[in-house]
Design a protein around this motif. Structure first.
Motif, mmCIF file in Angstrom:
data_model
loop_
_atom_site.group_PDB
_atom_site.id
_atom_site.type_symbol
_atom_site.label_atom_id
_atom_site.label_comp_id
_atom_site.label_asym_id
_atom_site.label_seq_id
_atom_site.Cartn_x
_atom_site.Cartn_y
_atom_site.Cartn_z
ATOM 1 N N THR A 84 -9.992 -6.835 39.009
ATOM 2 C CA THR A 84 -10.705 -7.759 39.890
ATOM 3 C C THR A 84 -11.598 -7.052 40.900
ATOM 4 N N ASP A 85 -11.883 -5.754 40.652
ATOM 5 C CA ASP A 85 -12.839 -5.080 41.531
ATOM 6 C C ASP A 85 -14.215 -4.997 40.872
ATOM 7 N N ILE A 86 -14.427 -5.689 39.787
ATOM 8 C CA ILE A 86 -15.721 -6.053 39.204
ATOM 9 C C ILE A 86 -15.559 -6.576 37.785
ATOM 10 N N ASN A 87 -14.594 -6.061 37.016
ATOM 11 C CA ASN A 87 -14.650 -6.190 35.568
ATOM 12 C C ASN A 87 -14.486 -7.613 35.057
ATOM 13 N N VAL A 88 -13.428 -8.313 35.478
ATOM 14 C CA VAL A 88 -13.274 -9.681 34.984
ATOM 15 C C VAL A 88 -14.369 -10.578 35.558
ATOM 16 N N ASP A 143 -16.044 -4.964 51.600
ATOM 17 C CA ASP A 143 -15.156 -5.999 52.118
ATOM 18 C C ASP A 143 -15.896 -6.939 53.067
ATOM 19 N N GLN A 144 -16.691 -6.364 53.959
ATOM 20 C CA GLN A 144 -17.385 -7.192 54.945
ATOM 21 C C GLN A 144 -18.328 -8.179 54.258
ATOM 22 N N GLY A 163 -11.470 -12.284 47.623
ATOM 23 C CA GLY A 163 -12.711 -12.975 47.932
ATOM 24 C C GLY A 163 -13.711 -12.887 46.807
ATOM 25 N N TRP A 164 -13.771 -11.719 46.157
ATOM 26 C CA TRP A 164 -14.736 -11.537 45.074
ATOM 27 C C TRP A 164 -14.452 -12.508 43.931
#
Length: 794
Positions: free
Chosen positions: A401-405, A551-552, A476-477
């Motif tokens: 969940t830090d970009i891939n999905v 994050d911000q 949040g992403w």
């Protein structure tokens, strides 16, 4: 120049006009070898697998090798995971957060990192450091193989193997021993079966034996009328976990079929149709995750499929698939484009540098893969979509969940496949229960949160090392997708359903944010900037800090979306006032002395200046806070950041190059966007067009498809922009059916790099602005009507 148009036009004859486009197919003149090039077992690294052709329906996936004498069809069932539910939240972690934050604010990075590494990790084995197949985290696994042995060794002539994107059918044809053979393979969504038809132009020419196997934990037995493979996977705790079953039946014209021992045998048939159904006992009912009647479901699927003719089954499959696929047409190449095999095209582009037909093919292939792996009532597409040939998939085949999905679903809305987005949005809501526990136990907070890895068993804890596993922005992403589906569809009933989920993740961040003692601004932390590192002022190697730009940016966008959703739904809540105040007091991303966006709150030197992640540019894409209308200063800073990354070797992975394609498109730089995309074709594509990290990760396929769409249509700047990043190589062309935020569908054609015609269809109605270069038209639309955009041609 701006033209104001009040549109009260007569109803259009059709919602969206689609131009006829030539057939799209991947095709080859040889099969994919059924064994690895070194002659070892196909269960090890298998280069032939990256030549096989994928088919799927969101539940069942298959890779077709097309071998003449010994055919291999590698199988997947998307829910097939080993492992099981486990308690991974660390109740000791939360009490150390204030001390870690104080150390970071004091510049004591070495001490803060040491304390973070000791305390801010999950309990237990986590993801097994990438080997979840041996621990409860588990791994997405191959279902196994369906093997057809024709008992021959003779060569063939006139061989062709193809995947037709127009109807989602793989076809194989060849001549052998004076007989012309043809095969068809598809996975039907309406029937939920894999179907294989084998035909010959001479009677009695088809004979073979069929078996099913997998690397471990299986039994294959023949009954009176079917072949059954079944078993139970390892639960990661020393016992049996998920149960599964695959059933195979055959129907023939002429000849004989027998089921005996562990195989199905066909002798002397004129035509044979194979039907395969597969399922597991998995249900997404946290914390049990069991209960699906996999035996009954597979039996029923075969009864339903075999009760109709093959023609009926095929027609229903094609109709269901084309309902989605035919919504978008793209033409970039002229009609003189030569028709050569796909692997030859891939080799040739290494020299030519560009191939417009291959670009069209890759775009529609991405849409095909999403349709085939992400139906709305299934699990989301994972790191490999639905296709994997191992018992341990790369990175467990989970949901990063830090970009891939997220990248998997970038093309969903804009390429007119919005309902497929629901496979992800529903999954997010199902994670809310375990994620609420993680927020409370791991972080001592309200609301819900997840880490950078999640799986089908409700794992929502941080990873086993904070350098990558403490990614506070993940929640949040992933929630950006909850909002984006509404932004494109304007479906208020859907928004009402997901609003509580959005609100609760915002509630987590309200408790997570703390005030920076120097600036007085609210910052996130301790947190990483996925997945980069920096040289800390105290000389240590830093990964954790307070207020990283990623994050911000994510939190600001989330708060904005929640407030907008509340306004649409007319929600009144004192919490919303606090949220608005917090949003206005967030630390903003900083621009350094060299003009780049700072990755961290202060100008710490990057350990990897060419890092594959570009997390600090989230607000450029997929976010939209960096835009021409409101924040032009950030666009120039983002451009410099991208250039710096690329100068130092950035975008070296397939998915990273796809991200860069989208970011250059957002910067309205068509030549650079196309350059990044062509790197994928030349260097990061297997022969079957699977995107390579390496290894194969499907997110690059989806990200690149989204990038092509982003070059042709944008709608993130409070208006719809036509051809914002059109490269000179796409001199003439058309695209029909792309979607824009606000509930609009757009058709565009251009000639000599200039807009030739455009039409906007309103699905919901309401006001909108459409822009082409320096011209803008303002429309007041009615639902169901089409609006020619001729004013933009003046």
């Amino acid at each position: 120049m701006k033209y104001l148009i009040t549109c009260l036009l007569a109803a259009a004859t059709t919602a969206t006009a689609f131009a006829q486009q030539r057939s799209m197919k991947l095709w080859y003149t040889s099969p994919a070898s059924a064994t690895a090039k070194d002659g070892t077992s196909p269960w090890k690294d298998d280069p032939a697998w990256l030549q096989a052709l994928p088919i799927g329906n969101g539940n069942i996936g298959a890779m077709v090798f097309g071998d003449v004498n010994q055919e291999r069809i590698q199988l997947n069932e998307k829910t097939l995971w080993n492992g099981s539910q486990a308690d991974n939240d660390n109740p000791e972690a939360a009490k150390y957060l204030p001390e870690i934050r104080n150390l970071l604010f004091q510049g004591k990075f070495k001490e803060a990192t040491e304390l973070t590494n000791k305390t801010q990790i999950c309990k237990g084995a986590g993801s097994g450091h990438g080997d979840g197949s041996k621990v409860p985290f588990g791994s997405f696994q191959t279902l196994g193989d369906l093997r057809l042995d024709f008992g021959k060794s003779s060569r063939c002539a006139g061989y062709q193997r193809s995947l037709q994107l127009d109807d989602a059918i793989v076809r194989v044809s060849y001549e052998q021993d004076g007989v012309h053979y043809t095969r068809e393979y598809f996975v039907s969504a309406p029937a939920n079966v894999l179907a294989v038809k084998l035909s010959a132009d001479k009677k009695g020419a088809i004979s073979f034996s069929a078996t099913m196997d997998r690397p471990e934990r299986f039994t294959t037995k023949a009954t009176a009328n079917e072949l059954v493979m079944s078993g139970a996977l390892n639960n990661g705790k020393g016992g049996d976990g998920m149960k599964y079953m695959a059933r195979l039946q055959a129907r023939n014209k002429g000849g004989q079929i027998t089921y005996s021992g562990n195989q199905l045998t066909v002798k002397g048939a004129d035509e044979v149709i194979l039907y395969l159904a597969a399922s597991t006992d998995y249900l997404p009912n946290y914390p049990v995750f069991k209960g699906r009647d996999f035996k009954g479901l597979t039996a029923k699927a075969l009864r339903t499929a075999t009760s109709q003719s093959y023609t009926q089954l095929k027609q229903a499959h094609v109709k269901d698939y084309q309902r989605l696929y035919n919504r978008v047409a793209l033409q970039l190449a002229d009609d003189t484009a030569d028709d050569v095999p796909t692997d030859v095209r891939l080799q040739r582009i290494k020299e030519t540098g560009n191939d417009n037909h291959l670009t069209e093919l890759y775009f529609q292939y991405g849409r095909y893969l999403l349709i085939s792996s992400a139906r709305k009532n299934t699990l989301p597409a994972n790191l490999q979509g639905i296709w994997g040939n191992k018992t341990l998939a790369p990175w467990n085949g989970d949901y990063h969940t830090d970009i891939n999905v997220q990248m998997n679903y970038w093309p969903a809305e804009v390429t007119n496949l919005g309902e497929l987005h629901l496979s992800l949005t529903n999954f997010i809501q199902r994670l809310e229960k375990p994620a609420t526990r993680s927020a409370a136990v791991q972080f001592g907070g309200a609301g819900w949160c997840i880490g950078p890895i999640v799986n089908v068993w409700g794992f929502t804890s941080p990873g086993e090392h904070p350098s990558w596993g403490l990614t506070a922005g993940s929640s949040g992403w992933i929630c950006e997708h909850l909002w984006e589906h509404f932004a494109f569809t304007r479906d208020s009933a859907y928004l009402r359903k997901v609003y509580p989920t959005l609100r609760e993740v915002a509630r987590f961040y309200m408790g997570w944010l703390v005030k920076d003692p120097v600036t007085g601004k609210l910052v996130s932390g301790p947190a990483s900037s996925p997945e980069n590192a920096f040289e800390a002022p105290d000389g240590s190697n830093g990964t954790i800090s307070m207020g990283p730009s990623h994050d911000q940016e994510v939190i600001q966008e989330l708060f904005t979306n929640v407030l907008q959703a509340a306004e649409v739904l007319q929600q009144t809540d004192p919490f919303l006032d606090k949220l608005r105040d917090a949003k206005n007091n967030l630390l903003q991303p900083q621009i350094g002395e060299d003009g780049r966006v700072l990755e961290w709150a202060k100008p710490y030197p990057e350990k990897e200046p060419g890092h594959r992640h570009m997390s600090h540019l989230y607000a450029l894409y997929p976010g939209n806070a960096f835009n021409e209308t409101q924040t032009p200063q950030y666009l120039n800073a983002a451009r410099k950041s991208i250039e710096y990354r690329l100068q130092h070797g950035g975008a070296q992975t397939g998915w990273s190059a796809a991200w860069v394609t989208n970011m250059w498109a957002r910067l309205k730089n068509g030549p650079e966007a196309l350059k990044a995309f062509n790197i994928i074709l030349a260097d990061k594509s297997a022969y079957n067009l699977f995107n390579l990290h390496p290894p194969f990760q499907i997110d690059g396929n989806f990200g690149a498809t989204a990038g092509i769409a982003e070059m042709l249509l944008q709608s993130h700047e409070s208006m719809i922009t036509l051809l914002p990043a059109l490269p000179a190589a796409w001199k003439n062309g058309m695209v029909n059916g792309l979607c824009a935020r606000g509930g609009f569908v757009v058709n565009i054609s251009w000639k000599e790099e200039k807009l030739a015609a455009a039409t906007l269809h309103a699905t919901k109605g309401g006001g909108c602005q459409v822009r082409y270069r320096d011209q803008i038209v303002v429309l007041n639309t009615e639902a169901g009507k089409d609006y020619p955009l001729d004013a933009l041609l003046r």
